[in-house]
Design a protein around this motif. Sequence first.
Motif, PDB file in Angstrom:
ATOM      1  N   TRP A  70       0.741  -1.170  -0.246  1.00 28.78           N
ATOM      2  CA  TRP A  70      -0.074  -0.040  -0.105  1.00 28.78           C
ATOM      3  C   TRP A  70       0.851   1.146   0.124  1.00 28.78           C
ATOM      4  CZ3 TRP A  70      -5.505  -0.410  -0.198  1.00 28.78           C
ATOM      5  CH2 TRP A  70      -5.673  -1.630   0.028  1.00 28.78           C
TER       6      TRP A  70
ATOM      7  N   PRO B  48       0.530   5.300   0.455  1.00 29.22           N
ATOM      8  CA  PRO B  48      -0.191   6.605   0.979  1.00 29.22           C
ATOM      9  C   PRO B  48      -0.279   7.568  -0.125  1.00 29.22           C
ATOM     10  CG  PRO B  48       1.415   6.104   2.667  1.00 29.22           C
ATOM     11  CD  PRO B  48       1.726   5.254   1.516  1.00 29.22           C
TER      12      PRO B  48
ATOM     13  N   ILE C 298       5.026   8.316   1.282  1.00 31.04           N
ATOM     14  CA  ILE C 298       5.263   8.060   2.610  1.00 31.04           C
ATOM     15  C   ILE C 298       5.331   9.477   3.423  1.00 31.04           C
ATOM     16  CG2 ILE C 298       6.883   7.077   4.292  1.00 31.04           C
ATOM     17  CD1 ILE C 298       5.232   4.796   3.142  1.00 31.04           C
ATOM     18  N   HIS C 299       5.900  10.308   2.822  1.00 26.59           N
ATOM     19  CA  HIS C 299       5.835  11.524   3.732  1.00 26.59           C
ATOM     20  C   HIS C 299       4.393  12.267   4.173  1.00 26.59           C
ATOM     21  CE1 HIS C 299       7.834  15.142   5.059  1.00 26.59           C
ATOM     22  NE2 HIS C 299       7.029  15.846   4.454  1.00 26.59           N
TER      23      HIS C 299
ATOM     24  N   LEU D   6       2.182  10.283   4.779  1.00 24.84           N
ATOM     25  CA  LEU D   6       1.695   9.493   6.308  1.00 24.84           C
ATOM     26  C   LEU D   6       2.536  10.469   7.394  1.00 24.84           C
ATOM     27  CD1 LEU D   6       0.462   7.266   7.507  1.00 24.84           C
ATOM     28  CD2 LEU D   6       2.615   5.670   7.378  1.00 24.84           C
TER      29      LEU D   6
ATOM     30  N   ALA E 185       0.391  13.313   8.029  1.00 28.09           N
ATOM     31  CA  ALA E 185      -0.946  13.130   8.594  1.00 28.09           C
ATOM     32  C   ALA E 185      -0.716  12.939  10.114  1.00 28.09           C
ATOM     33  CB  ALA E 185      -1.436  11.908   8.026  1.00 28.09           C
ATOM     34  N   ILE E 186       0.256  12.234  10.426  1.00 25.43           N
ATOM     35  CA  ILE E 186       0.386  12.217  12.155  1.00 25.43           C
ATOM     36  C   ILE E 186       0.870  13.267  12.600  1.00 25.43           C
ATOM     37  CG2 ILE E 186       1.984  10.638  13.526  1.00 25.43           C
ATOM     38  CD1 ILE E 186       2.357   8.683  11.538  1.00 25.43           C
TER      39      ILE E 186
ATOM     40  N   ALA F 216       4.982   1.033  13.978  1.00 28.29           N
ATOM     41  CA  ALA F 216       3.762   1.681  14.222  1.00 28.29           C
ATOM     42  C   ALA F 216       3.086   0.885  15.472  1.00 28.29           C
ATOM     43  CB  ALA F 216       2.750   1.825  13.259  1.00 28.29           C
TER      44      ALA F 216
END
Length: 368
Positions: free
Chosen positions: A95, A97, A101-102, A104, A107-108, A353
């Motif tokens: 998967w 994003p 990946i950045h 993600l 978003a965090i 995670a």
Amino acid sequence: MRFLADAQRKYRLAFDKLACRNASSVWDWIRPLTPAEAWNSGIWRSLDGELRRFFRSPRIREAFGSYAMYLGGSPYRLPGLFSILAYGELAQGLWLPRGGIHALARAIESLAAGLGVRILTGHRVRRILVADSAVTGAELEDGRLFESPVIVSNVDAPSTERRLLGRTGGAARAVRMTPSVMTLYWGMRRKPAGASHHTIFLPRDARRNYDSLIGRGRIPEELPFYMSIATETDPSLAPEGHSAIFLLVPLPLLSDLESWNMDELAGHLKSRILERLARHGIALERENLLVERTLSPADWAERFGLHDGSAFGAAHTLFQMGPFRFPNRDPAVRGLYYAGASTTPGTGLPMVALGGEMTAERILHDLP
């Protein structure tokens, strides 16, 4: 199908009963398993031995066994339980994003800010402050002090011990690490012919390759590497008609590369990569290379605190799994916790995670 059914059972066993639990001892770790589950887990066989139960083709075994490289060992030595890695990709897919990946990480960051978390970037920590065997805070490189009874270090756990706590010699835990990597980031004018999103280039002699890389700490004669062209899936990651290419080359640990100049090593690896791609009919003309960035093992060690340049944290040998692994709660310093690839449950974005959640559970349990 026999392999998929067997690996599915192992996968569920690993995630339901082993990987995602904070175990206080070996017995506490294995207690949920029935004798039959323990026997059939594959932990008593090598990964290659486990794959041999299902596949006659050495090429298939080498492809599925290649995950061992990122776990810090060879498929001839790591536990057979790790056949679940190949199963996970086959059954669950890969998967990306949207936005890479950045996205993600962003978003965090947004979620944390919404919860009132204050995030400081560009502020290096000089040391973790300890008094009477308990955390009291952290000192930044500019001399500022932050007081706190709890600290979670996301710097590689062995680096935290040595660089932020000052533990040396016998006071620092001896850890076997995964290989280092050289990563290359290329922006190309056109879409490369003959390439897809994910491609892994394996050596002809896998056993010799693992022995060179992991056993003897040498750059293999036939270079294995991974190439990702994320724009094949998400074209928005580059200007229209262009490609964003990521290459990852496993290398010995930084301490085994002392005779190499990192710039010279990068040029050497680039030439070997382009030669290998050309042999496979993948055309990457140098004149179409518009943007080029490289991170060497030394860069990864300095910028991100990776111990000895190890890209994937502590190796997943039998005695560096579960309760044998670097604990997520420091046994000698009250209030100090760890997250990341070298602590439980292990390396890789999904595991890290899950590990963050396990560390949070530890902290909530320990708070008065």
